[in-house]
Design a protein around this motif. Structure first.
Motif, PDB file in Angstrom:
ATOM      1  N   HIS A  31     -71.105 -11.724  18.008  1.00  0.00           N
ATOM      2  CA  HIS A  31     -70.354 -11.680  19.259  1.00  0.00           C
ATOM      3  C   HIS A  31     -68.877 -11.978  19.001  1.00  0.00           C
ATOM      4  O   HIS A  31     -67.999 -11.340  19.590  1.00  0.00           O
ATOM      5  N   MET A  32     -68.601 -12.917  18.128  1.00  0.00           N
ATOM      6  CA  MET A  32     -67.215 -13.223  17.783  1.00  0.00           C
ATOM      7  C   MET A  32     -66.545 -12.015  17.135  1.00  0.00           C
ATOM      8  O   MET A  32     -65.386 -11.699  17.433  1.00  0.00           O
ATOM      9  N   ASN A  33     -67.260 -11.350  16.251  1.00  0.00           N
ATOM     10  CA  ASN A  33     -66.685 -10.195  15.560  1.00  0.00           C
ATOM     11  C   ASN A  33     -66.306  -9.079  16.531  1.00  0.00           C
ATOM     12  O   ASN A  33     -65.314  -8.373  16.329  1.00  0.00           O
ATOM     13  N   VAL A  34     -67.090  -8.925  17.589  1.00  0.00           N
ATOM     14  CA  VAL A  34     -66.812  -7.880  18.578  1.00  0.00           C
ATOM     15  C   VAL A  34     -65.455  -8.099  19.231  1.00  0.00           C
ATOM     16  O   VAL A  34     -64.681  -7.152  19.444  1.00  0.00           O
ATOM     17  N   TRP A  35     -65.132  -9.365  19.517  1.00  0.00           N
ATOM     18  CA  TRP A  35     -63.922  -9.659  20.276  1.00  0.00           C
ATOM     19  C   TRP A  35     -62.756 -10.106  19.400  1.00  0.00           C
ATOM     20  O   TRP A  35     -61.649 -10.325  19.913  1.00  0.00           O
ATOM     21  N   ALA A  36     -62.968 -10.229  18.105  1.00  0.00           N
ATOM     22  CA  ALA A  36     -61.886 -10.683  17.220  1.00  0.00           C
ATOM     23  C   ALA A  36     -60.691  -9.735  17.244  1.00  0.00           C
ATOM     24  O   ALA A  36     -59.538 -10.165  17.241  1.00  0.00           O
ATOM     25  N   SER A  37     -60.959  -8.435  17.286  1.00  0.00           N
ATOM     26  CA  SER A  37     -59.866  -7.463  17.265  1.00  0.00           C
ATOM     27  C   SER A  37     -59.030  -7.499  18.542  1.00  0.00           C
ATOM     28  O   SER A  37     -57.903  -7.003  18.574  1.00  0.00           O
ATOM     29  N   SER A  38     -59.573  -8.102  19.615  1.00  0.00           N
ATOM     30  CA  SER A  38     -58.846  -8.219  20.878  1.00  0.00           C
ATOM     31  C   SER A  38     -58.138  -9.557  21.008  1.00  0.00           C
ATOM     32  O   SER A  38     -57.616  -9.878  22.077  1.00  0.00           O
ATOM     33  N   GLY A  39     -58.163 -10.331  19.933  1.00  0.00           N
ATOM     34  CA  GLY A  39     -57.489 -11.628  19.952  1.00  0.00           C
ATOM     35  C   GLY A  39     -58.412 -12.807  20.081  1.00  0.00           C
ATOM     36  O   GLY A  39     -57.957 -13.942  20.253  1.00  0.00           O
ATOM     37  N   GLY A  40     -59.718 -12.570  20.016  1.00  0.00           N
ATOM     38  CA  GLY A  40     -60.674 -13.664  20.137  1.00  0.00           C
ATOM     39  C   GLY A  40     -60.712 -14.542  18.902  1.00  0.00           C
ATOM     40  O   GLY A  40     -60.199 -14.188  17.837  1.00  0.00           O
ATOM     41  N   ALA A  41     -61.313 -15.717  19.039  1.00  0.00           N
ATOM     42  CA  ALA A  41     -61.411 -16.682  17.946  1.00  0.00           C
ATOM     43  C   ALA A  41     -62.080 -16.054  16.725  1.00  0.00           C
ATOM     44  O   ALA A  41     -63.093 -15.365  16.843  1.00  0.00           O
ATOM     45  N   ARG A  42     -61.503 -16.308  15.560  1.00  0.00           N
ATOM     46  CA  ARG A  42     -62.063 -15.803  14.306  1.00  0.00           C
ATOM     47  C   ARG A  42     -62.763 -16.895  13.502  1.00  0.00           C
ATOM     48  O   ARG A  42     -63.654 -16.611  12.700  1.00  0.00           O
ATOM     49  N   GLU A  43     -62.349 -18.124  13.696  1.00  0.00           N
ATOM     50  CA  GLU A  43     -62.914 -19.238  12.934  1.00  0.00           C
ATOM     51  C   GLU A  43     -64.087 -19.855  13.689  1.00  0.00           C
ATOM     52  O   GLU A  43     -64.064 -19.982  14.916  1.00  0.00           O
ATOM     53  N   PHE A  44     -65.132 -20.236  12.925  1.00  0.00           N
ATOM     54  CA  PHE A  44     -66.216 -20.980  13.550  1.00  0.00           C
ATOM     55  C   PHE A  44     -66.703 -22.067  12.594  1.00  0.00           C
ATOM     56  O   PHE A  44     -66.575 -21.956  11.367  1.00  0.00           O
ATOM     57  N   PHE A  45     -67.236 -23.121  13.192  1.00  0.00           N
ATOM     58  CA  PHE A  45     -67.694 -24.276  12.434  1.00  0.00           C
ATOM     59  C   PHE A  45     -69.082 -24.659  12.928  1.00  0.00           C
ATOM     60  O   PHE A  45     -69.301 -24.788  14.131  1.00  0.00           O
TER      61      PHE A  45
END
Length: 299
Positions: free
Chosen positions: A200-214
């Motif tokens: 889900h993060m990868n889907v929105w990363a290109s639109s400026g979404g969070a790329r880092e997760f912990f």
């Protein structure tokens, strides 16, 4: 440096997401001498009830001091399918919605650091149950972005406790966040939920979404399968994202909504042990965020 925004989220429920959001936000405010805002972005409002007694909570809801009151200030109470009324032309002021729930290191003084809360509300379910047309979503995003922008001018860290579903909640929170904290339990579905969150993060990363997760391992149910934890830690997709410290089970976490106190605030002997565990996780998370240049050196 811009105010960092952290999102607590897992596509799987029951992993202790809200418990960790509550405990870590309070701990970061206390240990790091920071003004922290916790946004309860969940219709269940469990994070809100961890800090606010019922009478105070419903008083605030009645005054519109909630995330629902911010996003949908003129929604029709008589129409359960109404999502957005007329959006006021004025800018969003976080001061109209945030409530201070803790003061200072001893939680009594009126000095910084302080923990503030934007309460959650059941009215948020309108966003989950009703289809959002493009115009409505634009208007909702305008209010959401305005709230986050205003909060960045007043706080040194914003933490979003996000509703565990792929909806407007997840999308808007991801686009506002710098990093996602993913609580994980050691059950058979843990790796699946973590993988879904990453996708889900990868889907929105290109639109400026969070790329880092912990990844924070959390023994929310007093059971632990070492093989599941080992498997996730050895998975190349997740290995470098896992915190070394983990959170052990404690009955104190079950008392949050009953006592309206974090684990370290509850007047029992074992609170210190639990508080130390949360502090270790919080400090390690802060160090990792500094390494990623999400937190600055003052943390």
């Amino acid at each position: 440096m811009p105010t960092p925004v952290l999102m607590f989220m897992n596509m799987k429920g029951g992993v202790g997401k809200t418990t960790l959001a509550v405990e870590i936000s309070a701990t970061l405010a206390r240990l790091c001498d920071k003004n922290v805002l916790l946004v309860d972005y969940d219709p269940q409002a469990n994070a809100s009830l961890a800090f606010l007694e019922a009478n105070r909570y419903f008083e605030l809801i009645g005054k519109g001091r909630s995330i629902a009151g911010c996003l949908m200030p003129d929604v029709s109470d008589s129409d359960p399918f109404s999502v957005v009324g007329s959006i006021p032309p004025t800018d969003v002021d976080i001061g109209d919605y945030a409530v201070r729930v803790r003061h200072g290191r001893d939680y009594e003084s009126n000095q910084r650091p302080s923990l503030w809360l934007v309460p959650g509300a059941l009215d948020l379910m309108r966003l989950a149950l009703n289809p959002l047309d493009p115009e409505t979503e634009v208007r909702l995003n305008s209010r959401w972005d305005g709230m986050i922008s205003s909060a960045k001018g007043s706080f040194e860290c914003i933490i979003i406790d996000c509703h565990p579903a792929g909806s407007f909640f997840t999308k808007s929170a991801l686009l506002a966040s710098d990093a996602v904290v993913v609580p994980v339990t050691s059950d058979a579905y843990a790796a699946t939920g973590l993988s879904m969150m990453r996708q889900h993060m990868n889907v929105w990363a290109s639109s400026g979404g969070a790329r880092e997760f912990f990844v924070v391992f959390n023994n929310a149910h007093n059971s632990w399968d070492e093989s599941v934890e080992i498997g996730i830690r050895q998975d190349s997709r997740f290995a470098s994202h896992c915190l070394t410290n983990r959170v052990q089970y404690s009955a104190l976490f079950r008392n949050l909504a009953r006592r309206h106190r974090t684990a370290v605030e509850q007047p029992v002997a074992n609170r210190r042990k639990v508080g130390s565990a949360i502090a270790r996780v919080s400090n390690e998370l802060a160090d990792l965020l500094k390494q990623k240049s999400i937190f600055d050196a003052s943390w």
